[in-house]
Write an enzyme that holds these catalytic residues in place. Structure first.
Site, short mmCIF file in Angstrom:
data_model
loop_
_atom_site.label_atom_id
_atom_site.label_comp_id
_atom_site.label_asym_id
_atom_site.label_seq_id
_atom_site.Cartn_x
_atom_site.Cartn_y
_atom_site.Cartn_z
N ASP A 187 0.85 -1.19 0.00
CA ASP A 187 0.00 0.00 0.00
C ASP A 187 0.89 1.23 0.00
O ASP A 187 1.79 1.35 0.84
CB ASP A 187 -0.91 0.02 1.23
CG ASP A 187 -2.00 -1.04 1.16
OD1 ASP A 187 -2.07 -1.75 0.14
OD2 ASP A 187 -2.77 -1.17 2.12
N ASP A 242 -15.27 -3.13 -1.68
CA ASP A 242 -14.92 -2.87 -0.29
C ASP A 242 -16.20 -2.77 0.53
O ASP A 242 -17.05 -1.92 0.25
CB ASP A 242 -14.11 -1.57 -0.19
CG ASP A 242 -12.84 -1.64 -1.03
OD1 ASP A 242 -12.23 -2.72 -1.09
OD2 ASP A 242 -12.47 -0.62 -1.64
#
Length: 232
Positions: A8, A131
């Protein structure tokens, strides 16, 4: 099952967030390309990269870092975060050499864009990031929750010809508390989509369980960085 290590990116660094909270981040490296090469040397078949700044702002915030990673490794790479128009898709897939891109916010807010990307590049190169927070789909780097129930969204994606999704339970991400197996089993029973388990993986047993259940893939992030799992 394909095991996919994750990087990330925030401000050019490799980080992890806790439950998607941008204020609760841990910095792991200022040279994400070195981590990527380490993953490749361990035998990783694929690399998962998320531009966290891009997901929040809708722009290619970590472009130079992404280029560095792509030039450093030879294994396939998937990328998500901030990909909101076909120009950005073209940039990543054609110019930088990303193997597949993950559309999140844009997939739910702009279905026409998703349809265009699928038509141009096909379902093997256009993945949708789903998500989930309390059963509903979140967008904008997890900062907004829509009114769309996740199974309804998956049905729409199937109709559009989507083949692969990366599904994250936000409440689990970065917590090392184990994946939401109830969520994934629900997807497995109610959908034909190939999905990647993302969020909460805490140890090797979680990975083995994903494999035993026959799911398509599993992302490992914080568990590796915190020394909880021997990826190799």
């Amino acid at each position: 099952m394909i095991l996919i290590p994750a990087i990330d990116l925030k401000d050019g660094q490799a980080v992890r967030l806790y439950k998607g909270d941008y204020q609760q981040k841990t910095i792991y490296s200022s040279s994400p390309e070195d981590i990527a090469l380490n993953f490749e040397n361990m035998g990783a078949d694929y690399l998962h990269v998320v531009d966290l700044d891009g997901a929040k702002e809708g722009i290619t915030s970590n472009l130079e870092t992404i280029k560095k990673i792509r030039k450093t490794i030879s294994i396939p790479m998937e990328l998500g975060g901030g990909i909101r128009n076909i120009e950005t898709v073209n940039l990543y897939l054609n110019e930088i050499g990303i193997n597949r891109v993950i559309l999140g916010t844009a997939a739910i807010e702009n279905p026409n864009f998703l349809a265009l990307a699928l038509e141009k590049y096909g379902s093997d190169r256009i993945v949708v990031g789903v998500d989930v927070k309390d059963g509903y789909v979140s967008t904008s780097g997890w900062l907004k929750t829509s009114q769309v129930y996740y199974l309804d969204f998956l049905k729409e994606l199937e109709k559009m010809g989507v083949k692969y999704i990366v599904c994250t339970d936000i409440s689990k991400d970065g917590t090392l508390s184990g994946p939401s197996f109830d969520l994934y089993e629900s997807i497995y029973q109610n959908s034909s989509l190939q999905f990647v388990v993302s969020g909460g993986v805490k140890d090797a047993n979680d990975v083995y369980k994903v494999n035993e259940k026959g799911y398509y893939g599993c992302i490992v992030g914080k568990a590796y960085y915190e020394g909880k799992i021997d990826l190799e």
